[in-house]
Design a protein around this motif. Structure first.
Motif, mmCIF file in Angstrom:
data_model
loop_
_atom_site.group_PDB
_atom_site.id
_atom_site.type_symbol
_atom_site.label_atom_id
_atom_site.label_comp_id
_atom_site.label_asym_id
_atom_site.label_seq_id
_atom_site.Cartn_x
_atom_site.Cartn_y
_atom_site.Cartn_z
ATOM 1 N N UNK A 192 0.861 -1.189 0.000
ATOM 2 C CA UNK A 192 0.000 0.000 0.000
ATOM 3 C C UNK A 192 0.896 1.238 0.000
ATOM 4 N N UNK A 193 0.998 1.952 -1.138
ATOM 5 C CA UNK A 193 1.924 3.083 -1.203
ATOM 6 C C UNK A 193 1.331 4.361 -0.615
ATOM 7 N N UNK A 194 2.205 5.217 -0.114
ATOM 8 C CA UNK A 194 1.804 6.538 0.364
ATOM 9 C C UNK A 194 2.779 7.558 -0.210
ATOM 10 N N UNK A 195 2.257 8.686 -0.659
ATOM 11 C CA UNK A 195 3.028 9.677 -1.398
ATOM 12 C C UNK A 195 3.114 10.982 -0.616
ATOM 13 N N UNK A 196 4.306 11.532 -0.521
ATOM 14 C CA UNK A 196 4.500 12.837 0.099
ATOM 15 C C UNK A 196 5.139 13.799 -0.893
ATOM 16 N N UNK A 197 4.837 15.094 -0.749
ATOM 17 C CA UNK A 197 5.388 16.127 -1.633
ATOM 18 C C UNK A 197 5.941 17.250 -0.772
ATOM 19 N N UNK A 198 7.080 17.803 -1.191
ATOM 20 C CA UNK A 198 7.663 18.909 -0.441
ATOM 21 C C UNK A 198 9.001 19.312 -1.014
ATOM 22 N N UNK A 199 9.953 19.599 -0.114
ATOM 23 C CA UNK A 199 11.291 20.024 -0.540
ATOM 24 C C UNK A 199 12.343 19.193 0.192
ATOM 25 N N UNK A 200 13.528 19.114 -0.413
ATOM 26 C CA UNK A 200 14.670 18.425 0.188
ATOM 27 C C UNK A 200 15.721 19.477 0.459
ATOM 28 N N UNK A 201 16.042 19.682 1.748
ATOM 29 C CA UNK A 201 16.981 20.741 2.121
ATOM 30 C C UNK A 201 17.827 20.274 3.294
ATOM 31 N N UNK A 202 19.141 20.396 3.148
ATOM 32 C CA UNK A 202 20.080 20.034 4.214
ATOM 33 C C UNK A 202 19.838 18.615 4.737
ATOM 34 N N UNK A 203 19.582 17.704 3.799
ATOM 35 C CA UNK A 203 19.400 16.316 4.171
ATOM 36 C C UNK A 203 18.077 16.004 4.825
ATOM 37 N N UNK A 204 17.120 16.924 4.760
ATOM 38 C CA UNK A 204 15.818 16.717 5.371
ATOM 39 C C UNK A 204 14.702 16.911 4.355
ATOM 40 N N UNK A 205 13.666 16.084 4.467
ATOM 41 C CA UNK A 205 12.478 16.229 3.627
ATOM 42 C C UNK A 205 11.431 17.021 4.392
ATOM 43 N N UNK A 206 11.002 18.128 3.817
ATOM 44 C CA UNK A 206 9.990 18.979 4.438
ATOM 45 C C UNK A 206 8.694 18.805 3.654
ATOM 46 N N UNK A 207 7.738 18.120 4.258
ATOM 47 C CA UNK A 207 6.514 17.750 3.551
ATOM 48 C C UNK A 207 5.468 18.858 3.625
ATOM 49 N N UNK A 208 4.834 19.133 2.485
ATOM 50 C CA UNK A 208 3.754 20.123 2.436
ATOM 51 C C UNK A 208 2.428 19.520 1.992
ATOM 52 N N UNK A 209 2.441 18.313 1.426
ATOM 53 C CA UNK A 209 1.206 17.640 1.006
ATOM 54 C C UNK A 209 1.460 16.143 0.962
ATOM 55 N N UNK A 210 0.387 15.352 1.149
ATOM 56 C CA UNK A 210 0.539 13.905 1.110
ATOM 57 C C UNK A 210 -0.766 13.261 0.675
#
Length: 378
Positions: A192-210
């Protein structure tokens, strides 16, 4: 002895018994065990044995459970039985076949509990449990996704794992025009897949939508607007730990909407139809459908049946407001097997609106019959 003292004594005995039931296991050790009707029971009634591993907080270990007698199941965390703490990770078949394999992180206490479990409440038999050193935590691949090009990836034991949930995941990068609207599709058959959207900065994923199940079946869909730079990141993960399998990601222009064309169907007719790329579709799930205007007598009760050898049909009844459908009733398998059957009542004008679709967005041919509903049918 008073009842209060007796209750405290019983509770103490239970706690002591629970503590005695925890078998220590060391790094590199392999132990043989056995589950039976006399084993402790987890919250779901399945038998288990409880083990403790002591190590350095933050260390990662790989735990494997093999059995030829039953379908093995593993859980590990600060507390693993009979229920599980929030930091628990789980696995069913990650070890191949019905064996279990997971990677866990030793909690701050330095004590990791391991529940050697089975899938079925009546399972019994012998098993082997082992703990080995896990490799260093993998880093996201940061693959670049080309627009409008389906790209395949894989989640498994070698994927990065979420520190809290134990979910395998990967991070891919997207580049398009600043302000461009794109549809992101994540499809998988093996988990069962789950999708996240955001930015990748300084080795971190910052999610804004999923999104979890916004696509056909368990698949995921997101429509987003890329930032001014045109660069973004997507997080591809599974629901639950221990997922293994391939997935496909597509990032591109959202599909252009197609107008809804109503077909007329009269009570007593048998219709041959087909779902294909020319049909209207639901904007979020991209699932094609045919829309019908049913004609009959005012207040007439009508039985509609839909059959297909190409897909699992679903019938929906309701009202259209422009392109928006307000559903009042639906049926999936009420006709037996995968056939859909729905009984509806026509309005004062002797009409009604019907949607014929597939359960998972599949396409193909179907037949649909409309007859006056038998008295007393529902």
């Amino acid at each position: 002895m008073t009842s209060r003292i007796l209750a405290v004594a019983i509770m103490g005995a239970l706690v002591a018994g629970s503590a005695l039931a925890q078998t220590p296991i060391r790094l590199g050790q392999s132990l043989n065990g056995s589950l039976s009707a006399a084993s402790p029971k987890a919250d779901d009634g399945t038998p288990y044995d409880l083990y403790t591993y002591r190590g350095r907080a933050g260390d990662r270990v790989r735990i494997r459970m093999d059995s030829a007698s039953f379908d093995a199941y593993l859980a590990a965390g600060t507390t693993a039985a009979p229920g599980c703490s929030d930091d628990c990770v789980y696995n069913d078949d990650g070890g191949g076949g019905t064996n279990s394999l997971l990677t866990a992180t030793v909690p701050a206490s330095g004590v990791l509990q391991i529940r050697a479990n089975s899938i079925g409440a009546n399972d019994a038999g012998s098993y082997t449990l082992s703990v080995t050193e896990a490799p260093a935590a993998p880093r996201p691949s940061l693959r670049q996704v080309s627009l409008n090009t389906p790209t395949q990836g894989r989640l498994g034991e070698d994927s990065p794992q979420d520190e809290n949930s134990g979910q395998p995941y990967d991070i891919w990068l997207v580049k398009g025009r600043g302000g461009q609207t794109v549809r992101i599709s994540l499809d998988a058959n093996e988990f069962d897949p789950v999708l996240g959207y955001g930015t990748w900065s300084n080795g971190q994923f910052l999610e804004t939508a999923s999104d979890d199940d916004g696509g056909p079946g368990l698949n995921s869909r997101l429509t987003v607007t890329l930032p001014a730079s045109g660069e973004a990141a997507i997080r591809l993960a599974s629901i639950g730990s221990g997922a293994n399998g391939t997935f496909t990601v597509t990032v591109g222009e959202p599909p252009a909407p197609r107008p809804i064309v109503f077909q007329t169907a009269k009570v007593g007719e048998a219709i041959r139809g087909k779902l294909d790329d020319s049909d209207a579709f639901t904007p979020d799930e991209e699932m094609p459908f045919d829309a019908y205007r049913i004609e009959g007598r005012p207040g007439q009760r009508v039985e509609v049946r839909m059959d297909s050898s190409d897909f699992d049909p679903i019938l929906k009844w309701g009202v259209f407001d422009g392109d928006t459908f307000h559903q009042e009733a639906q049926d999936d398998d009420g006709g037996g097997g995968t056939s859909a059957r729905l009984i509806v009542t026509l309005d004062a004008d002797g009409e009604g609106r019907l949607v014929a679709a597939s359960l998972d967005g599949s396409k193909g041919s179907y037949t649909m019959s409309l007859v006056t509903a038998a008295r007393g049918s529902d």
